[in-house]
Design a protein around this motif. Sequence first.
Motif, short mmCIF file in Angstrom:
data_model
loop_
_atom_site.label_atom_id
_atom_site.label_comp_id
_atom_site.label_asym_id
_atom_site.label_seq_id
_atom_site.Cartn_x
_atom_site.Cartn_y
_atom_site.Cartn_z
N HIS A 89 0.86 -1.20 0.00
CA HIS A 89 0.00 0.00 0.00
C HIS A 89 0.89 1.24 0.00
O HIS A 89 2.10 1.13 0.09
CB HIS A 89 -0.99 0.00 1.18
CG HIS A 89 -0.35 0.09 2.53
ND1 HIS A 89 0.43 -0.91 3.04
CD2 HIS A 89 -0.39 1.04 3.50
CE1 HIS A 89 0.85 -0.58 4.25
NE2 HIS A 89 0.38 0.61 4.55
N HIS A 91 1.49 3.82 2.00
CA HIS A 91 2.05 4.51 3.17
C HIS A 91 3.57 4.55 3.18
O HIS A 91 4.24 3.57 2.85
CB HIS A 91 1.54 3.86 4.47
CG HIS A 91 0.11 4.21 4.76
ND1 HIS A 91 -0.69 3.46 5.58
CD2 HIS A 91 -0.66 5.25 4.33
CE1 HIS A 91 -1.89 4.01 5.64
NE2 HIS A 91 -1.90 5.09 4.89
N HIS A 94 6.20 1.99 4.30
CA HIS A 94 6.32 0.75 3.51
C HIS A 94 6.93 1.01 2.14
O HIS A 94 7.30 0.08 1.45
CB HIS A 94 4.93 0.11 3.31
CG HIS A 94 4.31 -0.34 4.60
ND1 HIS A 94 4.22 -1.66 4.96
CD2 HIS A 94 3.78 0.37 5.63
CE1 HIS A 94 3.65 -1.76 6.16
NE2 HIS A 94 3.37 -0.54 6.58
N HIS A 168 -7.21 -1.54 4.76
CA HIS A 168 -6.43 -0.50 5.44
C HIS A 168 -6.44 0.79 4.61
O HIS A 168 -6.44 1.90 5.14
CB HIS A 168 -5.01 -1.05 5.64
CG HIS A 168 -4.00 -0.11 6.19
ND1 HIS A 168 -4.10 0.44 7.46
CD2 HIS A 168 -2.84 0.35 5.67
CE1 HIS A 168 -3.04 1.21 7.66
NE2 HIS A 168 -2.27 1.18 6.60
N ASP A 187 -0.59 -3.83 5.97
CA ASP A 187 -1.20 -3.27 7.18
C ASP A 187 -2.67 -3.63 7.36
O ASP A 187 -3.34 -3.08 8.24
CB ASP A 187 -1.05 -1.74 7.19
CG ASP A 187 0.34 -1.32 7.65
OD1 ASP A 187 1.16 -2.20 7.97
OD2 ASP A 187 0.60 -0.09 7.68
#
Length: 300
Positions: A89, A91, A94, A168, A187
């Motif tokens: 994802h 974020h 990450h 998420h 996540d």
Amino acid sequence: MRKGLVVLCVAMAASLCAAQTDFSKVQVKMQKVSGNVYMLQGAGGNITASVGDDGIVMVDDEFMPLAEKIQAELKTVSDKPVKFVIITHYHFDHTSGDPYWGKIATLIAQENVRKRLAEGGPTGYITKVIHENKPAAPDMLPQMTFTKEVDLHMNGDDIKVVHYPHAHTDGDSVVFFPKEHVVATGDTFVTYGFPFIDLNAGGSVEGTIAEFKSMIPKLPADVKIIPGHGHLSTLQDLKDYVTMLEQTRAAVQKAIKEGKTVEQMKQEKIMEPWQKWSGSFINSDAWIDTLYNELTGKKS
Ligand SMILES: [Zn+2]
């Protein structure tokens, strides 16, 4: 003390924290999960690596200043190059290593991840901005995208990358390693307590529950689960997490039906039965806010 700070930073996933982290002091630790699958932990989200004759497939890439340490750990088990990095994802904890790994490997992500990385903007939580994402340069974006799922036939396994549309965020991928009985959840599953659900980026508690309701019956009993943050987990850990999501969601739904305001829910401590999940990042009140906002369609 330093370890405490880093652990807290992982849980908070806050830019302020990332800025305060002294990456030169962060150790990247690698553990064998099963067969040729490893889990690496530094200061951001967990990394998974499938290592074998065909090269290395990584899942997520943490922070840029840790890239060489990650590379050095991988070198202790294989001389093969990293060929693919699957991004679970958008974020920053990450994906911040993307500029490093994107030069030596192919970055793969669900198409919504690429869009969000290209656009940039704040990652928010209720009324707080926890990270301001700069739009990624075109040559740092995932080179390969997919809509629903993609398979990588490497290292004797049929690695399956599956998109869960609203968990998420709106771009989450879960990576399955069927031969090794390993799953990397990103996540969508974390072990730091109540999770951060990025409602502003298409995340949903209901969607997360749906994800695991469909997934759990298909998982082998001895599956090893690599969460987005926290320790290597079992099927029971994941089931307990989903039960908590369902029960807490039902508790807030009931309170809404009874006409309670979000402030009343907090005052009456309706999360008391699930107190052990209250963490330093998402505490009971923050979790009530998340559930209330989702159930009432309130935008933060
Ligand atoms: Zn995240």
